[in-house]
Enzyme design. Structure first.
Site, mmCIF file in Angstrom:
data_model
loop_
_atom_site.group_PDB
_atom_site.id
_atom_site.type_symbol
_atom_site.label_atom_id
_atom_site.label_comp_id
_atom_site.label_asym_id
_atom_site.label_seq_id
_atom_site.Cartn_x
_atom_site.Cartn_y
_atom_site.Cartn_z
ATOM 1 C CG PHE A 1 -2.038 -0.906 1.220
ATOM 2 C CD1 PHE A 1 -3.092 -0.698 0.351
ATOM 3 C CD2 PHE A 1 -2.083 -2.003 2.068
ATOM 4 C CE1 PHE A 1 -4.179 -1.560 0.326
ATOM 5 C CE2 PHE A 1 -3.153 -2.862 2.050
ATOM 6 C CZ PHE A 1 -4.209 -2.651 1.177
ATOM 7 C CB SER B 1 1.850 -4.668 2.370
ATOM 8 O OG SER B 1 0.678 -4.103 2.868
ATOM 9 C CG LEU B 2 -2.640 -5.339 -2.029
ATOM 10 C CD1 LEU B 2 -3.783 -6.206 -1.553
ATOM 11 C CD2 LEU B 2 -3.156 -4.023 -2.597
ATOM 12 C CG ASP C 1 3.644 -7.571 8.363
ATOM 13 O OD1 ASP C 1 3.394 -8.541 9.108
ATOM 14 O OD2 ASP C 1 3.273 -6.424 8.639
ATOM 15 C CD GLU D 1 -5.920 -23.265 1.676
ATOM 16 O OE1 GLU D 1 -5.969 -23.877 0.574
ATOM 17 O OE2 GLU D 1 -5.361 -23.720 2.682
ATOM 18 N NE ARG E 1 -6.469 -17.560 3.987
ATOM 19 C CZ ARG E 1 -5.826 -18.717 4.036
ATOM 20 N NH1 ARG E 1 -4.570 -18.791 3.587
ATOM 21 N NH2 ARG E 1 -6.398 -19.798 4.512
ATOM 22 C CG ASP F 1 -3.362 -21.072 -0.613
ATOM 23 O OD1 ASP F 1 -3.065 -22.271 -0.798
ATOM 24 O OD2 ASP F 1 -3.840 -20.349 -1.514
ATOM 25 C CG ASP G 1 -1.357 -19.148 -3.671
ATOM 26 O OD1 ASP G 1 -2.253 -19.698 -4.333
ATOM 27 O OD2 ASP G 1 -1.576 -18.344 -2.753
ATOM 28 C CG HIS H 1 3.184 -3.154 7.179
ATOM 29 N ND1 HIS H 1 2.781 -4.473 7.159
ATOM 30 C CD2 HIS H 1 2.721 -2.616 6.011
ATOM 31 C CE1 HIS H 1 2.116 -4.720 6.052
ATOM 32 N NE2 HIS H 1 2.081 -3.616 5.324
#
Length: 422
Positions: free
Chosen positions: A96, A126-127, A149, A160, A163, A165, A168, A236
């Site tokens: 972000f 992050s994202l 993070d 799953e 996000r 997991d 992937d 973060h």
């Protein structure tokens, strides 16, 4: 470059519809679990790659200080670059509050260039960690994803497919540094286990060095912008700083399997088990048990500023001499250097009693050659008692060997006693 909002819209989007498809990427739906849930109430879809305008900035050994721009729509930019199919490729995906390297497509590397996805390592902060997971879910055989993070909001507790997991990529490792709840602690990261190996340095919530006063943190040595970012999201951001330093410290982030950070801090998770300990960060993929069984959770401590690497040692002391009250410290000396003095016990010092503790040194001292013992209580004692260490055992966390050091001498307080191998 793509700013932080367009990166977010890559997943959250701005076009309301049931499904939208993009060539070379695939289709996206706004049905559950992607939208219309408590964690993701908005029913929106991603913008097109053309509208987002993602760029791929290539750095190699041949151009380490300046990037080459690769355009998925223009193969000539790849052919004219320093990209080589006999090398592993790492994509760094920001989150972000950053701008920089960005990744969505892997087709540019595998369709026309005979490049195996197993050679690809996605590193997402992050994202960006969840974006890497989405890319991995659409790329069978992807070699590795490292989540730095991963963000909590809109992802923690979701299925799953939404996000990051373990499915992937062949290997998924995650570093958690800001896992305190978003409300009320403003933790940006998730505490949920998302990988084959999940690392929680310093417990995963509060990173040492992140509670400096606001002025000293904003007026950072790296500049006002870097300092301001650290003030706003220090915990973060620590995840990618730890990862960066792990590249140059291949044995400086040994991590211990443990039920909780409380148990780790209580010295209940030392030394490493027979299968060894993984290194958090760049070299996590060297761990032999990286993808075996259930997700695995690891703990370690770091420094409060660069250099963050630490080496954990366990010490056990059997006291000798007279009974006294005070504190005992030891320092370890090896062929690569020495530690500073660490506390082992405070309280009543009884001859014949044994006391143990663990500590994290700023360097790997190499082969341990001697140990120095010191005791004091800062209180005048007219009897001038003498205390010593009949035996001190030392063990490095990643090793099975226990080193023994002995002395028959005792010393008054504030006098160093040197113990040699026995």
């Amino acid at each position: 470059m793509v700013n932080m909002w367009t990166v977010a819209l890559l997943l959250l989007g701005a076009v309301t519809a049931k499904e939208i498809c993009y060539e070379h990427i695939g289709c996206f739906s706004d049905s559950e679990p992607w939208a219309g849930t408590a964690a993701r109430p908005l029913k929106v879809l991603p913008w097109s790659p053309e509208k987002i305008g993602t760029r791929f900035l290539l750095y190699t050994n041949e151009n380490p200080n300046s990037f080459q721009t690769l355009l998925p729509s223009d193969p000539s930019t790849i052919e004219a670059s320093n990209f080589q199919t006999n090398r592993k490729t790492r994509f760094i995906i920001h989150g972000f509050i950053d701008k920089g390297e960005e990744n969505w497509l892997l087709e540019m590397c595998k369709t026309n260039y005979s490049y195996s996805p197993s050679q690809v390592h996605l590193i997402g902060h992050s994202l960006g960690a969840h974006a890497a997971g989405e890319a991995g879910s659409r790329t069978p055989g992807l070699g590795r994803i490292t989540g730095l993070d991963p963000v909590e909001a809109s992802f923690q507790g979701t299925p799953e497919e939404v996000r990051l997991d373990p499915s992937d990529a062949d290997f998924v490792d995650v570093i958690h540094t800001d896992a305190a709840p978003l409300i009320p602690f403003l933790g940006f990261g998730t505490k949920q286990l998302l990988g084959h190996l999940d690392f929680f340095p310093n417990g995963g919530e509060e990173m040492p060095g992140c509670k400096k006063n606001a002025l000293s943190q904003i007026v950072d040595l790296d500049g006002i912008w870097e300092g301001t970012r650290d003030f706003v999201a220090c915990n973060h951001l620590r995840s990618y700083k730890y990862y960066s330093e792990s590249i140059l410290n291949p044995d400086g982030f040994a991590s211990y399997p443990c039920a909780s950070y409380k148990a780790f801090e209580s010295n209940k998770c030392f030394p490493c088990p027979d299968e060894g300990c993984p290194q958090m960060g760049h070299y996590a993929d060297k761990f032999a048990g990286r993808t075996s069984g259930e997700p695995q959770k690891f703990f370690l401590n770091t420094g409060d500023s660069s250099n963050f690497a630490r080496w954990r040692y366990g010490v056990s002391i059997t006291l000798s001499g007279k009974i006294a009250t005070g504190q005992v410290k030891v320092a370890l000396f090896g062929n690569k250097g020495n530690t500073h003095q660490f506390d082992v016990i405070r309280g009543i010092l009884t001859p014949g009693s044994t006391h143990s503790n663990q500590f994290d040194a700023k360097l790997d001292i190499g082969t341990i050659e001697k140990v120095k013992f010191l005791w004091n209580n800062n209180v005048i004692n007219p009897t001038f008692p003498k205390v010593g260490a009949a035996k001190i055992t030392v063990q490095k966390g990643e090793e099975k060997t226990v080193h023994n050091f002995c002395s028959e001498s005792t010393v008054r307080e504030d006098v160093l006693l040197t113990l040699t191998p026995c």
